[in-house]
Design an enzyme around this catalytic site. Structure first.
Site, short mmCIF file in Angstrom:
data_model
loop_
_atom_site.label_atom_id
_atom_site.label_comp_id
_atom_site.label_asym_id
_atom_site.label_seq_id
_atom_site.Cartn_x
_atom_site.Cartn_y
_atom_site.Cartn_z
N GLU A 35 50.95 51.79 -14.86
CA GLU A 35 49.58 52.30 -14.93
C GLU A 35 49.61 53.45 -15.95
OE1 GLU A 35 47.91 53.73 -11.25
OE2 GLU A 35 45.99 54.13 -12.24
N ARG A 261 63.68 51.30 -5.22
CA ARG A 261 63.38 52.30 -6.24
C ARG A 261 64.59 53.18 -6.49
NH1 ARG A 261 57.86 53.45 -6.29
NH2 ARG A 261 58.12 55.40 -7.37
N LYS A 271 55.18 60.12 -10.59
CA LYS A 271 54.31 60.61 -11.66
C LYS A 271 53.39 61.72 -11.16
CE LYS A 271 53.42 56.29 -13.43
NZ LYS A 271 52.36 55.34 -13.54
#
Ligand code: ATP
Ligand code: MG
Length: 554
Positions: A35, A261, A271
């Site tokens: 994104e 992850r 982020k």
């Protein structure tokens, strides 16, 4: 033993091997779907190396697709930096960059198809009511009173949602699945919402936006992705991924696979939290060399090949991937060791005057002991030198091999030198050393005695001043965001940046930004991408030569 560049097998490669062997696929297509709402971090680097790396290894394709369905948070600046990062890491996406917003019209048409099949409905519940109706992990949800609207009414209302007849948040489109499902994601998830926000690509053309889960699977299908790889938190979303693709008329049905992850110790990989550090000015920006962003790591001097090697070493699996910084630093060091030219620099200078030397001379020395192709440079010698202050000890600890009063050391690429006198200021600090050299020891062992220590030095007359930025870990604890009740910024390391005015040898004078060096005995350094220029030299410490941090902490 696997060596650099040999792919390490993992469960995803096993699946791909089987799919190719069975003829299910003749070649693979993966994608990296960020994104554009921030700069990429080291976790994304892992995902990039995985997705693009598979495409390279299997001679398939990997798309770069921006998941741009949250217009308020997204920007072209972020999208630009993401493309730069992927290319810098050494990868190239197939064809043009793709955007979920390229598919807005198709996504809308598929939503209409779901309505026509009786599989989606417009809901007027308020967000609070919707939460109430959703149920909990232990209790089933209940049906919305609007769930049984007729297909015609739903088609009409959805069309009017798009036409802008209703206020933001007044209505949503939901998939009609199962309010009693044990998987909350399947309890009639919202697939469209009304939001009047300017979108970076479609501007004000839309006032309804599709939700991520609905958008992602359809985008994968439209691009004929074969293996859609994401992180484990999407495991519970996979039934929805499959439900949508089973119920709309797309030609292919990609399979989703999840891996764990990356969490890197002493830093954060989110982020949102990195944005908080930037906004609160805890760091100088997204590319602050202490940041775990790709831009930050690059500016600090981490190399693309070192990061790829790091990704190879940490592997891909479904078990926890919490990784010590030493693994990253080891990969970077090993990548730089065989190629960074070696030069001398002084971080904390102590002046030395040679009593038995006049004038100036220079000796040639290789830039790298194993790489003659890097060439040679002159190492000047003069009456006045700088050495590193901590290479001298008036009261040396046991086993000291460096300089002390009356003792000898070899000056790197030069003579054996003896310290005759330590000059002190009024408070007793050593401010200068008076030394003498053995003229017979230039490139030769001294006669009749052994000199063990070698220290680096610079000739004062020839040395160039430089700003040297010494970086340490950004946080003082391994998992700064582990505790939900304590803000991670409480654990910021106050000593993560130290700026010193030091000296470097003249051979680095014309170095371009982003040039890597080993400063002998001090570490790997890189000229700063932003601030380094001829006449104003700025070096960032990438990593020390040894893992001193773990030892100090032990
Ligand atoms: P963040 O939580 O930092 O915002 P994200 O997952 O929301 O990360 P996206 O832009 O959606 O960020 O991520 C793009 C891709 O990178 C996704 O496929 C995601 O799974 C992957 N990714 C993100 N963080 C990590 C991580 N720490 N380790 C491995 N892959 C990651
Ligand atoms: Mg995300």
């Amino acid at each position: 033993m696997s060596t650099a560049n040999t792919p390490v097998s993992n469960f995803i490669r096993t699946i791909i091997d089987a799919d190719l062997a069975s003829g299910k696929h003749s070649s693979i297509v993966t994608r990296f779907p960020p994104e554009p709402n921030g700069y990429l971090h080291v976790g994304h680097a892992k995902s990039i190396c995985l997705n693009f790396g598979l495409a390279v290894d299997y001679q398939g394709k990997c798309n770069l697709r921006f998941d741009d369905t949250n217009p308020e948070k997204e920007s072209f600046e972020y999208a630009q930096s993401i493309q730069e990062d992927v290319r810098w890491l050494g990868f190239q996406w197939d064809g043009e960059v793709r955007w979920a917003s390229d598919y807005f019209e198709e996504l809308y048409a598929f939503a209409v198809e779901l309505i026509q099949k009786g599989l989606a409905y417009v809901d007027d519940l308020t967000p609070e009511e919707m939460r109430e109706y959703r149920g909990t992990l232990t209790e089933p949800g209940k049906n919305s009173p609007y769930r049984d609207r007729s297909i015609d009414e739903n088609l009409d209302l959805f069309g009017r949602m798009r036409a802008g007849e209703f206020a933001d948040g007044a209505r949503v489109l939901r998939a009609k699945i199962d309010m009693a499902s044990s998987n909350i994601n399947m309890r009639d998830p919202v697939i469209y919402r009304i939001r009047r926000a300017h979108h970076i690509r479609t501007g004000d053309a839309w006032c309804i936006y599709p939700m991520y889960d609905y958008t992602h699977c359809i985008s994968d299908a439209l691009e004929a992705i074969t293996h859609s790889i994401c992180t484990l938190e999407f495991e519970d979303h996979r039934p929805l991924y499959d439900w949508v693709l089973d119920n709309v008329s797309v030609a292919c049905h990609p399979r989703q696979y999840e891996f764990s992850r990356l969490e890197l110790h002493y830093t954060i990989t989110s982020k949102r939290k990195l944005l908080q550090l930037v906004n609160e000015k805890k760091v100088s920006g997204w590319d602050d060399p202490r940041m775990p962003t790709i831009q930050g790591m690059r500016r600090r001097g981490y190399t693309a090949s070192g990061l790829r090697e790091f990704a190879r070493r940490i592997g891909v699996s479904k078990s926890e991937n919490s990784v010590d910084m030493a693994i990253m630093e080891g990969a970077i060091r090993e990548d730089l060791e065989p190629r960074a030219p070696r030069v001398m620099a002084i971080i904390n200078p102590l002046k030395v005057t040679i009593s038995n030397f006049e004038g100036a001379e220079a000796r040639e020395a290789d830039f790298h002991p194993n790489l003659p192709e890097l060439g040679k440079r002159a190492v000047p010698f003069g009456r006045e030198l700088y050495i590193e202050a901590d290479d001298f000890a008036e009261v040396p600890p046991a086993g000291w091999k460096r300089l002390t009063l009356g003792g000898e050391v070899r000056l790197r690429h030069s003579y054996v030198m003896r310290c005759d006198e330590a000059v002190k200021d009024s408070s007793g600090n050593v401010v200068e050393l008076k030394c003498s050299i053995d003229h017979a020891t230039l490139g030769k062992n001294p006669e009749g005695r052994k000199v063990k220590g070698v220290i680096h030095f610079l000739s004062c007359e020839h040395a160039l001043p430089a700003e040297i930025r010494l970086y340490d870990r950004l946080f003082t604890v391994a998992r700064p965001d582990a505790d939900r009740d304590v803000d991670f910024s409480n654990y910021l390391n106050p000593d993560s940046l130290k700026v010193v005015q030091g000296w470097v040898e003249a051979s680095v004078k014309e170095s371009a930004p982003e040039t890597h060096y080993q400063f002998e005995r001090l570490g790997y350094f890189c000229t700063d991408r932003r601030d380094h220029k001829p006449g104003s030299l700025v070096f960032n410490r990438t990593v020390t030569l040894k893992d001193s941090w773990t030892r100090e902490q032990a």
